[in-house]
Each structure stands twice: as structure tokens, then as C-alpha cells.
Design a protein around this motif. Structure first.
Motif, PDB file in Angstrom:
ATOM      1  N   LEU A   1       5.435  24.086  -9.240  1.00  0.00           N
ATOM      2  CA  LEU A   1       4.922  24.708  -8.018  1.00  0.00           C
ATOM      3  C   LEU A   1       4.616  23.682  -6.930  1.00  0.00           C
ATOM      4  N   LEU A   2       4.220  22.491  -7.318  1.00  0.00           N
ATOM      5  CA  LEU A   2       3.977  21.446  -6.325  1.00  0.00           C
ATOM      6  C   LEU A   2       5.266  21.077  -5.594  1.00  0.00           C
ATOM      7  N   ALA A   3       6.374  21.165  -6.281  1.00  0.00           N
ATOM      8  CA  ALA A   3       7.665  20.821  -5.674  1.00  0.00           C
ATOM      9  C   ALA A   3       8.036  21.774  -4.539  1.00  0.00           C
ATOM     10  N   ASP A   4       7.389  22.945  -4.486  1.00  0.00           N
ATOM     11  CA  ASP A   4       7.699  23.954  -3.470  1.00  0.00           C
ATOM     12  C   ASP A   4       6.764  23.919  -2.264  1.00  0.00           C
ATOM     13  N   ARG A   5       5.880  22.954  -2.202  1.00  0.00           N
ATOM     14  CA  ARG A   5       4.927  22.910  -1.086  1.00  0.00           C
ATOM     15  C   ARG A   5       4.701  21.465  -0.666  1.00  0.00           C
ATOM     16  N   PRO A   6       4.191  21.266   0.543  1.00  0.00           N
ATOM     17  CA  PRO A   6       3.917  19.892   0.976  1.00  0.00           C
ATOM     18  C   PRO A   6       2.779  19.272   0.154  1.00  0.00           C
ATOM     19  N   VAL A   7       3.009  18.030  -0.285  1.00  0.00           N
ATOM     20  CA  VAL A   7       2.057  17.331  -1.152  1.00  0.00           C
ATOM     21  C   VAL A   7       1.863  15.909  -0.634  1.00  0.00           C
ATOM     22  N   TRP A   8       0.611  15.467  -0.662  1.00  0.00           N
ATOM     23  CA  TRP A   8       0.253  14.086  -0.351  1.00  0.00           C
ATOM     24  C   TRP A   8      -0.582  13.543  -1.503  1.00  0.00           C
ATOM     25  N   PHE A   9      -0.515  12.235  -1.697  1.00  0.00           N
ATOM     26  CA  PHE A   9      -1.306  11.570  -2.725  1.00  0.00           C
ATOM     27  C   PHE A   9      -2.160  10.482  -2.083  1.00  0.00           C
ATOM     28  N   PHE A  10      -3.329  10.265  -2.680  1.00  0.00           N
ATOM     29  CA  PHE A  10      -4.090   9.071  -2.338  1.00  0.00           C
ATOM     30  C   PHE A  10      -4.639   8.465  -3.621  1.00  0.00           C
ATOM     31  N   SER A  11      -4.816   7.171  -3.571  1.00  0.00           N
ATOM     32  CA  SER A  11      -5.404   6.428  -4.681  1.00  0.00           C
ATOM     33  C   SER A  11      -6.632   5.708  -4.151  1.00  0.00           C
ATOM     34  N   SER A  12      -7.590   5.466  -5.039  1.00  0.00           N
ATOM     35  CA  SER A  12      -8.748   4.658  -4.666  1.00  0.00           C
ATOM     36  C   SER A  12      -9.016   3.675  -5.782  1.00  0.00           C
ATOM     37  N   GLY A  13      -9.395   2.476  -5.404  1.00  0.00           N
ATOM     38  CA  GLY A  13      -9.668   1.581  -6.496  1.00  0.00           C
ATOM     39  C   GLY A  13      -9.873   0.122  -6.215  1.00  0.00           C
ATOM     40  N   PRO A  14      -9.126  -0.498  -5.307  1.00  0.00           N
ATOM     41  CA  PRO A  14      -9.333  -1.940  -5.179  1.00  0.00           C
ATOM     42  C   PRO A  14     -10.796  -2.248  -4.851  1.00  0.00           C
ATOM     43  N   LEU A  15     -11.379  -3.130  -5.613  1.00  0.00           N
ATOM     44  CA  LEU A  15     -12.775  -3.515  -5.399  1.00  0.00           C
ATOM     45  C   LEU A  15     -12.834  -4.796  -4.585  1.00  0.00           C
ATOM     46  N   ASP A  16     -12.134  -4.745  -3.462  1.00  0.00           N
ATOM     47  CA  ASP A  16     -12.118  -5.830  -2.492  1.00  0.00           C
ATOM     48  C   ASP A  16     -11.610  -5.241  -1.180  1.00  0.00           C
ATOM     49  N   ALA A  17     -11.414  -6.073  -0.186  1.00  0.00           N
ATOM     50  CA  ALA A  17     -11.002  -5.592   1.137  1.00  0.00           C
ATOM     51  C   ALA A  17      -9.497  -5.401   1.268  1.00  0.00           C
ATOM     52  N   SER A  18      -8.734  -5.573   0.203  1.00  0.00           N
ATOM     53  CA  SER A  18      -7.274  -5.552   0.308  1.00  0.00           C
ATOM     54  C   SER A  18      -6.718  -4.251   0.882  1.00  0.00           C
ATOM     55  N   ALA A  19      -7.308  -3.107   0.556  1.00  0.00           N
ATOM     56  CA  ALA A  19      -6.785  -1.834   1.064  1.00  0.00           C
ATOM     57  C   ALA A  19      -6.967  -1.721   2.578  1.00  0.00           C
ATOM     58  N   ALA A  20      -7.965  -2.378   3.121  1.00  0.00           N
ATOM     59  CA  ALA A  20      -8.175  -2.359   4.567  1.00  0.00           C
ATOM     60  C   ALA A  20      -7.290  -3.373   5.278  1.00  0.00           C
ATOM     61  N   GLU A  21      -6.805  -4.355   4.540  1.00  0.00           N
ATOM     62  CA  GLU A  21      -6.028  -5.439   5.134  1.00  0.00           C
ATOM     63  C   GLU A  21      -4.531  -5.199   5.128  1.00  0.00           C
ATOM     64  N   ARG A  22      -4.056  -4.371   4.190  1.00  0.00           N
ATOM     65  CA  ARG A  22      -2.611  -4.145   4.096  1.00  0.00           C
ATOM     66  C   ARG A  22      -2.341  -2.839   3.360  1.00  0.00           C
ATOM     67  N   ASP A  23      -1.137  -2.348   3.515  1.00  0.00           N
ATOM     68  CA  ASP A  23      -0.715  -1.153   2.801  1.00  0.00           C
ATOM     69  C   ASP A  23      -0.481  -1.529   1.341  1.00  0.00           C
ATOM     70  N   ILE A  24      -1.126  -0.826   0.446  1.00  0.00           N
ATOM     71  CA  ILE A  24      -0.939  -1.071  -0.980  1.00  0.00           C
ATOM     72  C   ILE A  24      -0.078   0.062  -1.520  1.00  0.00           C
ATOM     73  N   PRO A  25       1.097  -0.251  -2.028  1.00  0.00           N
ATOM     74  CA  PRO A  25       1.989   0.810  -2.501  1.00  0.00           C
ATOM     75  C   PRO A  25       1.408   1.537  -3.717  1.00  0.00           C
ATOM     76  N   PRO A  26       1.890   2.751  -3.949  1.00  0.00           N
ATOM     77  CA  PRO A  26       1.409   3.497  -5.117  1.00  0.00           C
ATOM     78  C   PRO A  26       1.800   2.789  -6.411  1.00  0.00           C
TER      79      PRO A  26
END
Length: 165
Positions: free
Chosen positions: A76-101
């Protein structure tokens, strides 16, 4: 315009849930109807016109509840628009650059033709559950690295896409 959006998440200590709530708040501000649920409690996605799935990152893997949600509802997810997010780096890296999935999330994105993914900084504070979490905190490497301005900006992009579907 999309009628109802599900924002669902897998979390251990609650910080990913707080990001999910922030995403939902921004989507509501943009005129969307939103329901926020833990991934393990979602029984069906049929009533949703769009889905945002978030998962905390633990040792390079998405939270098990987020992974199971995607597997369980894949058709059913394949039939609708879907976005993902991850959370986790315990440093500033996510604010400094795009971290791929991570690999498993990238695979799910490809299977579902997901519209996007972002990695936000994580949060691990005193009182967190789990032996490894306690070790990280006691070593001084915990903290709150979430950027709620970035969460809002990303969620506005999701809302724009849904509102112009």
C-alpha cells in the motif's frame, strides 16, 4: 490537495517521536490533516493519502519498528507518496552536510519510489534506556543535536509536494 497524512516513527527513547510531532505540526500549519502514530501501532495505511516514516538510527540500522512498518505495509505504501527521515548522529554532522540514508532505508526508498529522505541529528540525554545509551552518556557523548528549524523546513517541502500533488 492531500486529505490525510500519516507521520509514523520508530523510537527507543522518544527523541524521534518529538521530531515526528514537529513534522506533523508543520504539515498541519500548511493545511494538511495529520495523524501521528508509533510505527508499531499502525494497523493499516489505507485511509492515508501520504505517509512520512521516521526511524532512529542505532548501530547503522533504522529502528526495528520503522523497518517492520515499511515491510508490513509495503504494497500500500507503493501506491502513495512516501517520505523517510532518520535521526541519530550525536554530533553536528547532520547540520553540516547531507547524510545519505543507511543501506536498508535506501533499499526501501528504491522499492517504494519514495520522494525523499533526510537525516536529522539525534538526541540522547540522561535517563535514556539501554546499556549502550548509558555508556554513550557516561562517556560524555550524549546531547541534543536536533535542529527543529531544519525539521520545519523539510516538512514544508513535504507539504508543498502534497498540496500540489
Amino acid at each position: 490537495m492531500t486529505d490525510t497524512v500519516l507521520v509514523t516513527y520508530g523510537t527507543t527513547n522518544g527523541s524521534t517521536a518529538e521530531i515526528a510531532e514537529a513534522v506533523a505540526g508543520t504539515l498541519r500549519e500548511q493545511g494538511l490533516t495529520v495523524q501521528v502514530l508509533p510505527a508499531g501501532s499502525v494497523t493499516s495505511v489505507t485511509s492515508y493519502d501520504g505517509v512520512v516514516v521516521g526511524g532512529g538510527l542505532y548501530a547503522g540500522r533504522w529502528h526495528k519498528d520503522a523497518r517492520r512498518f515499511v515491510r508490513r505495509h509495503r504494497a500500500l505504501l507503493a501506491d502513495r507518496p512516501v517520505w523517510f527521515f532518520s535521526s541519530g548522529p550525536l554530533d553536528a554532522s547532520a547540520a553540516e552536510r547531507d547524510i545519505p540514508p543507511v543501506r536498508g532505508v535506501q533499499r526501501a526508498m528504491t522499492r517504494l519510489d519514495a520522494r525523499g529522505h533526510i537525516t536529522f541529528g539525534g538526541c540522547l540525554k540522561e535517563g535514556a534506556r539501554g546499556r549502550i545509551a548509558k555508556m554513550i552518556i557516561s562517556s560524555g557523548n550524549g546531547g541534543d543535536f536536533r535542529d527543529f528549524d531544519a525539521v520545519e523546513a523539510w516538512a514544508k517541502g513535504v507539504a508543498d509536494s502534497l498540496n500540489h500533488k
